[in-house]
Design a protein around this motif. Structure first.
Motif, PDB file in Angstrom:
ATOM      1  N   THR A  64     105.150  39.664  91.102  1.00 19.30           N
ATOM      2  CA  THR A  64     104.605  41.003  90.842  1.00 19.30           C
ATOM      3  C   THR A  64     103.791  41.440  92.063  1.00 19.30           C
ATOM      4  O   THR A  64     103.095  40.614  92.654  1.00 19.30           O
ATOM      5  N   PRO A  65     103.851  42.703  92.467  1.00 23.38           N
ATOM      6  CA  PRO A  65     103.029  43.131  93.615  1.00 23.38           C
ATOM      7  C   PRO A  65     101.546  42.871  93.375  1.00 23.38           C
ATOM      8  O   PRO A  65     101.038  43.040  92.256  1.00 23.38           O
ATOM      9  N   ALA A  66     100.857  42.460  94.435  1.00 21.60           N
ATOM     10  CA  ALA A  66      99.413  42.267  94.363  1.00 21.60           C
ATOM     11  C   ALA A  66      98.739  43.592  94.036  1.00 21.60           C
ATOM     12  O   ALA A  66      99.295  44.668  94.267  1.00 21.60           O
ATOM     13  N   ALA A  67      97.523  43.524  93.499  1.00 23.68           N
ATOM     14  CA  ALA A  67      96.851  44.731  93.017  1.00 23.68           C
ATOM     15  C   ALA A  67      95.402  44.759  93.484  1.00 23.68           C
ATOM     16  O   ALA A  67      94.760  43.717  93.665  1.00 23.68           O
ATOM     17  N   LEU A  68      94.893  45.978  93.656  1.00 21.05           N
ATOM     18  CA  LEU A  68      93.501  46.217  94.032  1.00 21.05           C
ATOM     19  C   LEU A  68      92.912  47.244  93.079  1.00 21.05           C
ATOM     20  O   LEU A  68      93.549  48.265  92.784  1.00 21.05           O
ATOM     21  N   TRP A  69      91.696  46.991  92.590  1.00 22.35           N
ATOM     22  CA  TRP A  69      90.996  47.932  91.724  1.00 22.35           C
ATOM     23  C   TRP A  69      89.653  48.301  92.350  1.00 22.35           C
ATOM     24  O   TRP A  69      88.868  47.424  92.732  1.00 22.35           O
ATOM     25  N   ARG A  70      89.390  49.599  92.426  1.00 21.96           N
ATOM     26  CA  ARG A  70      88.080  50.083  92.839  1.00 21.96           C
ATOM     27  C   ARG A  70      87.139  50.077  91.647  1.00 21.96           C
ATOM     28  O   ARG A  70      87.501  50.506  90.547  1.00 21.96           O
ATOM     29  N   ASN A  71      85.934  49.610  91.889  1.00 15.55           N
ATOM     30  CA  ASN A  71      84.894  49.559  90.869  1.00 15.55           C
ATOM     31  C   ASN A  71      84.155  50.897  90.874  1.00 15.55           C
ATOM     32  O   ASN A  71      83.498  51.257  91.850  1.00 15.55           O
ATOM     33  N   LEU A  72      84.257  51.644  89.780  1.00 16.56           N
ATOM     34  CA  LEU A  72      83.631  52.963  89.685  1.00 16.56           C
ATOM     35  C   LEU A  72      82.254  52.907  89.046  1.00 16.56           C
ATOM     36  O   LEU A  72      81.586  53.938  88.911  1.00 16.56           O
ATOM     37  N   GLY A  73      81.807  51.711  88.661  1.00 19.58           N
ATOM     38  CA  GLY A  73      80.530  51.563  87.987  1.00 19.58           C
ATOM     39  C   GLY A  73      80.693  51.600  86.477  1.00 19.58           C
ATOM     40  O   GLY A  73      81.677  52.132  85.947  1.00 19.58           O
ATOM     41  N   GLY A  74      79.743  51.031  85.772  1.00 25.77           N
ATOM     42  CA  GLY A  74      79.795  51.016  84.320  1.00 25.77           C
ATOM     43  C   GLY A  74      80.986  50.282  83.743  1.00 25.77           C
ATOM     44  O   GLY A  74      81.446  50.575  82.643  1.00 25.77           O
TER      45      GLY A  74
END
Length: 488
Positions: A64-74
């Protein structure tokens, strides 16, 4: 004997048992998938990729393609645009080019990729531009250190897939990537015994050395754990006081838990998770079984076969001033001699230096095939949260909601270029010590502030020994993140 802290200010006896809340839905069900080349790996990297002080998450995906998530807070996370990369086993964040933005060394089954980080969490493939040898191996471990204007990087490889006599007894060579006037030179680090974790750090003797933990499942009888002396550029032997040790090495966790300034080490494995206690003469002794960290079988009782440990990490989850230990567990695939229902461990340290299992009551004792993980403060409330990558099961994310925790402090060390994150620094604070390193764990690590639990104490005092040997005295207030740099 387990040596205890001598400062009475370190621990608060009134701290509640840890408690976590499941927020896995925030990451959308990402899964580490694939065949035998994804039996290992599945790492997670934690980094602030846009300078907003919120830790963001990168996860390997295997097929599966690697993934990145931005932390938006809360505890709100948003999937970010990311180069499409498959075959990824894990990644480590570090600032390779000294521009104060974190880059990613992405490990793969096949050519590795180096991604330059931009201020908006975008990444650009600079592997060829920076002259970094990508190789074409099955890369499963990584570490780095600074002794020049760019980092020296150690790359650990697993089974040589091209060996017709493999896979058993067919461990590939590892490599040291050495900065040159232009680009990097790759030097073989031989012999290789199927490295699944590497950590460049001060060892029990205080010397900077590269510890390599290897998987005896494939090296069989000919290999062992390894320690490579960075200054002398050679492996230590029994004549150096480095005893021969063979385990099914999966991950490395390193932290001073005895208060003597020397890091203890946990080596995850099949069966015992081996704790080694650092000694004053620079050697290590296996901790007594009574310490409670061996975690050799599932603690929930459904399956009595031996456990399989992967990522391990120390962190003070209740902020009582004592480092706790998380261990990700899971069967390689369908190995019948090992537990299938193998819950993760959350081992909380008591004042007498022993550890007790709390994963079930804390809500993190899942029984998927866990691999990489990270303890990090994702919501900046001073409590360490948890992310876990699973093989063939969705990624897990947990918010630490432990009530009545102690005070805490986090130190974000920054240095002038080239080593902007002060890799190699040593922080001693209220009798606790932590090193700033790149490496360890299983297939992933993090770059961010060092977190210290303080118990009832509201002022933290100590010192920072910077990579160049300069020492800075520190006195900071609790319950805050403090950015520190060396004296000009």
């Amino acid at each position: 004997m387990i040596r205890r802290f001598t400062l009475c200010l370190l621990a608060s006896p009134a701290v509640a048992a840890p408690l976590f809340e499941d927020h896995s839905v925030a990451l959308g069900g990402h899964t580490y998938t694939g065949g035998w080349e994804q039996f290992v790996g599945g790492g997670v990297a934690v980094l602030d990729c846009n300078g907003d002080s919120l830790p963001d998450i990168f996860a390997a995906g295997g097929e599966t393609p690697a993934a990145l998530w931005r932390n938006l807070g809360g505890f709100d996370f948003q999937a970010a645009d990311f180069p499409v990369l498959t075959g990824v086993t894990g990644a480590y964040p570090l600032d390779i080019d000294g521009d104060d933005m974190l880059d990613l060394f992405v490990m793969r089954v096949g050519p590795n990729v180096v991604l330059q980080g931009q201020a908006d969490c975008s990444f650009t493939d600079v592997t060829d531009l920076w002259g970094i040898p990508a190789g074409d191996a099955w890369t499963t471990s990584f570490s780095a250190w600074w002794d020049a204007d760019r980092p020296t990087m150690a790359v650990g490889n697993y089974v040589d897939r091209a060996d017709p006599d493999g896979p058993f007894g067919a461990c590939d060579d590892n490599a040291i990537l050495i900065p040159q006037a232009e680009g990097y030179q790759s030097a073989a680090l031989q012999p290789g015994f199927c490295a699944l974790s590497m950590l460049a750090a001060r060892d029990a003797s205080g010397q900077h050395r590269l510890r390599i933990s290897n998987d005896r499942h494939y090296y069989l009888r000919d290999g062992a754990e390894q320690m490579w002396d960075i200054q002398q550029q050679r492996f230590l032997t029994e004549a150096d006081g480095w005893p021969r040790l063979s385990v099914w090495g999966m991950g490395i966790a390193s932290r001073d838990i005895t208060g003597d300034g020397r890091d203890e080490v946990v080596l995850t494995s099949m069966g015992d998770q081996l704790m080694q206690i650092a000694q004053a003469d620079g050697s290590y002794l296996a901790a007594p079984f009574s310490i409670g960290t061996y975690a050799q079988r599932p603690h929930t009782g459904e399956d009595g076969r031996p456990s399989t440990g992967w990522h391990a990490q120390f962190g003070d989850v209740d902020n009582d001033g004592l480092s706790d230990l998380f261990i990700a567990k899971g069967n390689v695939d369908q190995m019948p001699g090992l537990a299938m229902a193998d819950p993760n461990n959350l081992l909380v340290q008591l004042e007498d230096g022993t550890f007790v299992e709390t994963a079930s009551v804390a809500g993190v004792a899942t029984t998927e095939r866990s691999r990489g993980a990270a303890l990090a403060d994702f919501d900046l409330d001073g409590r360490l949260d948890l992310v876990v990558v699973n093989r063939r099961a969705p990624i897990e994310l947990y918010r630490n909601i432990t009530p009545a925790v102690g005070h805490w402090v986090a130190l974000d060390l920054r240095s002038p270029a080239p080593n902007t994150r002060a890799i190699g620094a040593l922080v001693t604070l209220n009798g606790q010590s932590q090193q700033v390193v790149v490496g360890g764990g299983h297939a992933g690590g993090q770059s961010g502030p060092l977190h210290f639990g303080l118990g009832d104490v509201t002022i933290a005092e100590g010192q920072v020994t910077w990579p160049d040997g300069q020492v800075t005295q520190v006195k900071v207030a609790a319950d805050a993140v403090h950015v520190l740099g060396p004296a000009p």
